[in-house]
Write a protein that holds these residues in place. Sequence first.
Motif, PDB file in Angstrom:
ATOM      1  N   ALA A   1       0.834  -1.207   0.000  1.00  0.00           N
ATOM      2  CA  ALA A   1       0.000   0.000   0.000  1.00  0.00           C
ATOM      3  C   ALA A   1       0.865   1.252   0.000  1.00  0.00           C
ATOM      4  CB  ALA A   1      -0.919   0.002   1.209  1.00  0.00           C
ATOM      5  N   ALA A   2       0.431   2.245  -0.771  1.00  0.00           N
ATOM      6  CA  ALA A   2       1.199   3.490  -0.891  1.00  0.00           C
ATOM      7  C   ALA A   2       1.343   4.184   0.453  1.00  0.00           C
ATOM      8  CB  ALA A   2       0.534   4.413  -1.899  1.00  0.00           C
ATOM      9  N   ALA A   3       0.327   4.038   1.313  1.00  0.00           N
ATOM     10  CA  ALA A   3       0.361   4.710   2.622  1.00  0.00           C
ATOM     11  C   ALA A   3       1.377   4.078   3.559  1.00  0.00           C
ATOM     12  CB  ALA A   3      -1.021   4.686   3.261  1.00  0.00           C
ATOM     13  N   GLY A   4       1.707   2.820   3.324  1.00  0.00           N
ATOM     14  CA  GLY A   4       2.720   2.151   4.125  1.00  0.00           C
ATOM     15  C   GLY A   4       2.290   1.884   5.556  1.00  0.00           C
ATOM     16  N   LEU A   5       3.280   1.677   6.419  1.00  0.00           N
ATOM     17  CA  LEU A   5       3.063   1.376   7.831  1.00  0.00           C
ATOM     18  C   LEU A   5       3.405   2.613   8.644  1.00  0.00           C
ATOM     19  CD1 LEU A   5       4.848  -2.094   7.804  1.00  0.00           C
ATOM     20  CD2 LEU A   5       2.382  -1.697   7.776  1.00  0.00           C
ATOM     21  N   PRO A   6       2.410   3.225   9.304  1.00  0.00           N
ATOM     22  CA  PRO A   6       2.677   4.475  10.027  1.00  0.00           C
ATOM     23  C   PRO A   6       3.572   4.260  11.246  1.00  0.00           C
ATOM     24  CG  PRO A   6       0.461   3.687  10.497  1.00  0.00           C
ATOM     25  CD  PRO A   6       1.006   2.788   9.423  1.00  0.00           C
ATOM     26  N   VAL A   7       4.440   5.209  11.481  1.00  0.00           N
ATOM     27  CA  VAL A   7       5.296   5.182  12.667  1.00  0.00           C
ATOM     28  C   VAL A   7       4.471   5.565  13.884  1.00  0.00           C
ATOM     29  CG1 VAL A   7       7.247   6.304  13.795  1.00  0.00           C
ATOM     30  CG2 VAL A   7       7.412   5.631  11.387  1.00  0.00           C
ATOM     31  N   GLN A   8       4.654   4.827  14.982  1.00  0.00           N
ATOM     32  CA  GLN A   8       3.904   5.042  16.211  1.00  0.00           C
ATOM     33  C   GLN A   8       4.853   5.486  17.328  1.00  0.00           C
ATOM     34  OE1 GLN A   8       2.738   0.967  16.337  1.00  0.00           O
ATOM     35  NE2 GLN A   8       0.761   1.317  15.334  1.00  0.00           N
ATOM     36  N   ALA A   9       4.348   6.332  18.197  1.00  0.00           N
ATOM     37  CA  ALA A   9       5.142   6.789  19.343  1.00  0.00           C
ATOM     38  C   ALA A   9       5.078   5.741  20.449  1.00  0.00           C
ATOM     39  CB  ALA A   9       4.614   8.135  19.834  1.00  0.00           C
ATOM     40  N   ARG A  10       5.542   4.549  20.116  1.00  0.00           N
ATOM     41  CA  ARG A  10       5.560   3.431  21.055  1.00  0.00           C
ATOM     42  C   ARG A  10       6.955   2.825  21.040  1.00  0.00           C
ATOM     43  NH1 ARG A  10       1.052  -0.888  20.062  1.00  0.00           N
ATOM     44  NH2 ARG A  10       2.347  -1.339  18.219  1.00  0.00           N
ATOM     45  N   PRO A  11       7.648   2.847  22.169  1.00  0.00           N
ATOM     46  CA  PRO A  11       9.039   2.382  22.194  1.00  0.00           C
ATOM     47  C   PRO A  11       9.166   0.886  21.880  1.00  0.00           C
ATOM     48  CG  PRO A  11       8.521   3.695  24.137  1.00  0.00           C
ATOM     49  CD  PRO A  11       7.223   3.397  23.462  1.00  0.00           C
ATOM     50  N   ALA A  12      10.257   0.554  21.198  1.00  0.00           N
ATOM     51  CA  ALA A  12      10.597  -0.847  20.930  1.00  0.00           C
ATOM     52  C   ALA A  12      12.082  -0.921  20.579  1.00  0.00           C
ATOM     53  CB  ALA A  12       9.755  -1.407  19.781  1.00  0.00           C
ATOM     54  N   HIS A  13      12.733  -1.953  21.032  1.00  0.00           N
ATOM     55  CA  HIS A  13      14.154  -2.195  20.724  1.00  0.00           C
ATOM     56  C   HIS A  13      15.036  -0.995  21.074  1.00  0.00           C
ATOM     57  CE1 HIS A  13      12.141  -5.041  17.753  1.00  0.00           C
ATOM     58  NE2 HIS A  13      12.840  -5.834  18.559  1.00  0.00           N
ATOM     59  N   GLY A  14      14.706  -0.334  22.177  1.00  0.00           N
ATOM     60  CA  GLY A  14      15.519   0.787  22.614  1.00  0.00           C
ATOM     61  C   GLY A  14      15.306   2.062  21.825  1.00  0.00           C
ATOM     62  N   LYS A  15      14.336   2.071  20.936  1.00  0.00           N
ATOM     63  CA  LYS A  15      14.020   3.262  20.162  1.00  0.00           C
ATOM     64  C   LYS A  15      12.674   3.811  20.620  1.00  0.00           C
ATOM     65  CE  LYS A  15      16.976   2.224  16.344  1.00  0.00           C
ATOM     66  NZ  LYS A  15      18.050   3.166  16.649  1.00  0.00           N
ATOM     67  N   ARG A  16      12.492   5.113  20.465  1.00  0.00           N
ATOM     68  CA  ARG A  16      11.259   5.730  20.966  1.00  0.00           C
ATOM     69  C   ARG A  16      10.089   5.548  20.017  1.00  0.00           C
ATOM     70  NH1 ARG A  16       9.685  10.832  19.425  1.00  0.00           N
ATOM     71  NH2 ARG A  16      10.852  11.756  17.703  1.00  0.00           N
TER      72      ARG A  16
END
Length: 293
Positions: free
Chosen positions: A260-275
């Motif tokens: 999909a052109a919209a892709g996967l939105p980035v979420q403000a949920r931490p994972a793997h040491g990233k915010r």
Amino acid sequence: AISMLREMNEHVGEIEGAITVAEESTSFPGVSAPTYTGGLGFHYKWNMGWMNDTLRYMAEDPINRRWHHDKMTFGLIYAFSENFLLPISHDEVVHGKGSMLAKMPGDDWQKFANLRAYYGFMWGHPGKKLLFMGQEFAQRGEWNHAESLPWGLLEDDRHAGVQRLVRDLNKLYREHSALHRLDCEAGGFEWISAHDAEHSIYAWVRRDGTGRMVIVICNMTPVPREGYSLGVPDGVTAWREALNTDSAYYGGSNVGNGMAAAGLPVQARPAHGKRLSITINLPPLATVFFVPI
């Protein structure tokens, strides 16, 4: 002999488009360092350690891979000490070693899936790539110098799928500078997840030094992971799946994240040491590449 090699490499280096590559398996320093710094001046050196470690890992049944997790990560400790080339050469498919497909564990479906996942891992990993003829379509038998390649295997869609995958991996590699521009420099690589031995998952970011990025994630078990949270770098609002070795187009089970052109939105949920993170479907025995939108 060392003086001769240095002089040869200096002369070859003056020829546009010509390179020299050292098939060298010792710890002799500076094989690919410039001659003016005391090196031998080869453009690239075969990474034999990477080859041996990763092939031993892939030969393990997926249920046992958690105990051998470091075989896939160890090469990154020294990956930038030389200009490395990742070699899967003729030496690995002769003299009773078996073909690349034969090295993979499991039934026929798992063998092909493992091989596709490994090629994805290889193309996403720092270092130039080398396959020997026949490996690009998963030749079943060992290479035989007295016979032609078994091109008839391409009538089987599983073999044709591996060939399509290698073609598309090369296309992705060319089109995304993050996968090749800093192949031999530490600035072109960052781990996202290097220690998830329990699930045999690896994830990292490739960079080109100008802001372009590609994320690579590998699942080396036959267990799909739906709703998997993957930590991502800052500066991107959405990511899209660029290549998935589990695609039905390559012979896989077609678990993935769509185009999909919209892709996967980035979420403000931490994972793997990233915010920040994205939520993905992680296919079984597969490598997936994500690019920013």
